[in-house]
Scaffold this motif. Structure first.
Motif, PDB file in Angstrom:
ATOM      1  N   CYS A  40       0.835  -1.212   0.000  1.00 49.74           N
ATOM      2  CA  CYS A  40       0.000   0.000   0.000  1.00 49.74           C
ATOM      3  C   CYS A  40       0.866   1.257   0.000  1.00 49.74           C
ATOM      4  O   CYS A  40       0.619   2.197  -0.759  1.00 49.74           O
ATOM      5  CB  CYS A  40      -0.916   0.011   1.222  1.00 49.74           C
ATOM      6  SG  CYS A  40      -2.156  -1.298   1.259  1.00 49.74           S
ATOM      7  N   LYS A  46       1.309   8.966   0.051  1.00 52.45           N
ATOM      8  CA  LYS A  46       0.550   9.224   1.279  1.00 52.45           C
ATOM      9  C   LYS A  46      -0.245  10.531   1.223  1.00 52.45           C
ATOM     10  O   LYS A  46      -1.276  10.667   1.892  1.00 52.45           O
ATOM     11  CB  LYS A  46       1.486   9.244   2.484  1.00 52.45           C
ATOM     12  CG  LYS A  46       2.527  10.337   2.475  1.00 52.45           C
ATOM     13  CD  LYS A  46       3.403  10.276   3.722  1.00 52.45           C
ATOM     14  CE  LYS A  46       4.448  11.393   3.729  1.00 52.45           C
ATOM     15  NZ  LYS A  46       5.298  11.329   4.951  1.00 52.45           N
ATOM     16  N   ASP A  47       0.214  11.494   0.414  1.00 52.38           N
ATOM     17  CA  ASP A  47      -0.504  12.765   0.305  1.00 52.38           C
ATOM     18  C   ASP A  47      -1.840  12.612  -0.407  1.00 52.38           C
ATOM     19  O   ASP A  47      -2.704  13.483  -0.302  1.00 52.38           O
ATOM     20  CB  ASP A  47       0.360  13.793  -0.434  1.00 52.38           C
ATOM     21  CG  ASP A  47       1.581  14.208   0.380  1.00 52.38           C
ATOM     22  OD1 ASP A  47       1.515  14.133   1.617  1.00 52.38           O
ATOM     23  OD2 ASP A  47       2.601  14.593  -0.230  1.00 52.38           O
ATOM     24  N   PHE A  48      -1.987  11.512  -1.164  1.00 51.11           N
ATOM     25  CA  PHE A  48      -3.236  11.289  -1.894  1.00 51.11           C
ATOM     26  C   PHE A  48      -3.892   9.976  -1.491  1.00 51.11           C
ATOM     27  O   PHE A  48      -4.715   9.433  -2.227  1.00 51.11           O
ATOM     28  CB  PHE A  48      -2.961  11.298  -3.406  1.00 51.11           C
ATOM     29  CG  PHE A  48      -2.435  12.615  -3.916  1.00 51.11           C
ATOM     30  CD1 PHE A  48      -3.307  13.655  -4.202  1.00 51.11           C
ATOM     31  CD2 PHE A  48      -1.074  12.814  -4.067  1.00 51.11           C
ATOM     32  CE1 PHE A  48      -2.829  14.866  -4.657  1.00 51.11           C
ATOM     33  CE2 PHE A  48      -0.584  14.031  -4.517  1.00 51.11           C
ATOM     34  CZ  PHE A  48      -1.457  15.063  -4.810  1.00 51.11           C
ATOM     35  N   ALA A  49      -3.530   9.484  -0.295  1.00 49.68           N
ATOM     36  CA  ALA A  49      -4.057   8.202   0.171  1.00 49.68           C
ATOM     37  C   ALA A  49      -5.573   8.231   0.350  1.00 49.68           C
ATOM     38  O   ALA A  49      -6.250   7.222   0.155  1.00 49.68           O
ATOM     39  CB  ALA A  49      -3.374   7.810   1.476  1.00 49.68           C
ATOM     40  N   ASP A  50      -6.114   9.385   0.709  1.00 50.71           N
ATOM     41  CA  ASP A  50      -7.566   9.487   0.903  1.00 50.71           C
ATOM     42  C   ASP A  50      -8.322   9.176  -0.382  1.00 50.71           C
ATOM     43  O   ASP A  50      -9.466   8.707  -0.348  1.00 50.71           O
ATOM     44  CB  ASP A  50      -7.945  10.889   1.385  1.00 50.71           C
ATOM     45  CG  ASP A  50      -7.524  11.138   2.826  1.00 50.71           C
ATOM     46  OD1 ASP A  50      -7.235  10.162   3.532  1.00 50.71           O
ATOM     47  OD2 ASP A  50      -7.470  12.317   3.234  1.00 50.71           O
ATOM     48  N   PHE A  51      -7.676   9.444  -1.519  1.00 50.09           N
ATOM     49  CA  PHE A  51      -8.328   9.222  -2.816  1.00 50.09           C
ATOM     50  C   PHE A  51      -7.955   7.852  -3.411  1.00 50.09           C
ATOM     51  O   PHE A  51      -8.787   7.213  -4.052  1.00 50.09           O
ATOM     52  CB  PHE A  51      -7.914  10.306  -3.815  1.00 50.09           C
ATOM     53  CG  PHE A  51      -8.268  11.704  -3.378  1.00 50.09           C
ATOM     54  CD1 PHE A  51      -9.555  12.184  -3.527  1.00 50.09           C
ATOM     55  CD2 PHE A  51      -7.315  12.533  -2.800  1.00 50.09           C
ATOM     56  CE1 PHE A  51      -9.892  13.466  -3.125  1.00 50.09           C
ATOM     57  CE2 PHE A  51      -7.631  13.813  -2.393  1.00 50.09           C
ATOM     58  CZ  PHE A  51      -8.927  14.287  -2.545  1.00 50.09           C
ATOM     59  N   ASN A  52      -6.713   7.426  -3.206  1.00 49.20           N
ATOM     60  CA  ASN A  52      -6.189   6.275  -3.937  1.00 49.20           C
ATOM     61  C   ASN A  52      -6.051   4.992  -3.135  1.00 49.20           C
ATOM     62  O   ASN A  52      -5.770   3.938  -3.708  1.00 49.20           O
ATOM     63  CB  ASN A  52      -4.816   6.630  -4.519  1.00 49.20           C
ATOM     64  CG  ASN A  52      -4.888   7.777  -5.502  1.00 49.20           C
ATOM     65  OD1 ASN A  52      -5.849   7.891  -6.257  1.00 49.20           O
ATOM     66  ND2 ASN A  52      -3.877   8.644  -5.495  1.00 49.20           N
ATOM     67  N   LYS A  54      -7.847   2.308  -0.460  1.00 45.17           N
ATOM     68  CA  LYS A  54      -9.060   1.837   0.205  1.00 45.17           C
ATOM     69  C   LYS A  54      -8.724   0.596   1.022  1.00 45.17           C
ATOM     70  O   LYS A  54      -8.157  -0.361   0.504  1.00 45.17           O
ATOM     71  CB  LYS A  54     -10.150   1.495  -0.824  1.00 45.17           C
ATOM     72  CG  LYS A  54     -10.499   2.629  -1.768  1.00 45.17           C
ATOM     73  CD  LYS A  54     -11.069   3.833  -1.029  1.00 45.17           C
ATOM     74  CE  LYS A  54     -11.416   4.963  -2.004  1.00 45.17           C
ATOM     75  NZ  LYS A  54     -11.885   6.179  -1.294  1.00 45.17           N
ATOM     76  N   LYS A  55      -9.077   0.620   2.318  1.00 49.04           N
ATOM     77  CA  LYS A  55      -8.866  -0.523   3.193  1.00 49.04           C
ATOM     78  C   LYS A  55     -10.224  -1.059   3.625  1.00 49.04           C
ATOM     79  O   LYS A  55     -11.016  -0.330   4.226  1.00 49.04           O
ATOM     80  CB  LYS A  55      -8.017  -0.130   4.399  1.00 49.04           C
ATOM     81  CG  LYS A  55      -6.591   0.258   4.035  1.00 49.04           C
ATOM     82  CD  LYS A  55      -5.729   0.500   5.277  1.00 49.04           C
ATOM     83  CE  LYS A  55      -4.289   0.806   4.891  1.00 49.04           C
ATOM     84  NZ  LYS A  55      -3.414   1.006   6.080  1.00 49.04           N
ATOM     85  N   CYS A  69     -13.987  -0.143  -6.029  1.00 53.37           N
ATOM     86  CA  CYS A  69     -12.690   0.388  -5.594  1.00 53.37           C
ATOM     87  C   CYS A  69     -11.611   0.194  -6.658  1.00 53.37           C
ATOM     88  O   CYS A  69     -10.843   1.115  -6.956  1.00 53.37           O
ATOM     89  CB  CYS A  69     -12.257  -0.287  -4.292  1.00 53.37           C
ATOM     90  SG  CYS A  69     -13.212   0.186  -2.845  1.00 53.37           S
ATOM     91  N   THR A  80      -4.032   3.026  -7.864  1.00 51.16           N
ATOM     92  CA  THR A  80      -4.898   2.978  -6.689  1.00 51.16           C
ATOM     93  C   THR A  80      -4.597   1.631  -6.036  1.00 51.16           C
ATOM     94  O   THR A  80      -4.151   0.689  -6.710  1.00 51.16           O
ATOM     95  CB  THR A  80      -6.397   3.033  -7.042  1.00 51.16           C
ATOM     96  OG1 THR A  80      -6.749   1.856  -7.810  1.00 51.16           O
ATOM     97  CG2 THR A  80      -6.729   4.280  -7.827  1.00 51.16           C
TER      98      THR A  80
END
Length: 211
Positions: A40, A46-52, A54-55, A69, A80
């Protein structure tokens, strides 16, 4: 692509040449989680983890949610990544070895810009079971199946020595073996106890007295 050992998985992660799908299983919980999270971290900024990134918890996840997803386009990133913990993949194989069409369609149509990781944390994968064998073969044909089992005592000693060095501490193999004899061979516990000892010593040689 056959992959059943940790060293080969490490090489792939280091090269940055990721497969579209992974199945990570075995009896070494600490390392399974480590490699799942590392994939992951390496695939998603990490700056775009909210978008790319999914856990998902496999116990509460539908196949449609996984499909949504992996079908999304990456934002400001090459990939992603979808991490699914404890998804009962063997349930998609019928008693006569028939594969659920929807499941087969999903894992066979993963975009090149998407990485899907099935991490078996508490679910045991029985390679001798016909259903699990079918799942492993299917994923192996398009991605990576990584069996991560517990390390030998010698390998654990080397790991502790290496981990201590990264914290500017010198740990002998003898002292590493002493730590293992005290706390057991669970890797998560060993790393936690080593962290405490290194914090206590600060830097330099770790002795049995420090332990």
């Amino acid at each position: 692509m056959a992959l059943f050992n940790e060293e080969t998985l490490k090489k792939q992660i280091k090269s940055g040449e990721f497969s579209r799908i992974y199945l990570i299983y075995g009896n070494e919980g600490y390392l399974k989680q480590h490699y799942a999270n590392t994939i992951c971290d390496k695939t998603v900024d990490k700056d775009f983890a909210d978008f790319n990134l999914k856990k998902l918890d496999g116990k509460d996840t539908s196949l449609n949610e996984i499909y949504d997803c992996i079908s999304s386009f990456p934002m400001m990133s090459e990939y992603t990544c979808t991490l699914v913990k404890d998804y009962p993949l063997n349930t998609f194989i019928g008693d006569r070895g028939k594969v659920d069409n929807e499941f087969e369609a999903v894992i066979s149509d993963i975009p090149d810009s998407s990485v899907l990781v099935f991490w078996m944390d508490t679910i045991e994968v029985d390679e001798k079971n016909s259903k699990w064998a079918k799942v492993i073969k299917m994923i192996d044909n398009i991605g990576v199946c990584a069996k991560i089992d517990k390390r030998t005592r010698s390998a654990l000693e080397k790991l502790l020595v290496s981990s201590a060095a990264k914290k500017d501490c010198l740990l002998s193999r003898e002292c590493a073996n002493y730590i293992i004899s005290l706390v057991g061979e669970d890797m998560a516990t060993l790393q936690n106890e080593l962290h405490k000892v290194c914090a206590y010593v600060g830097s330099g040689e770790i002795t049995k007295k420090d332990v």
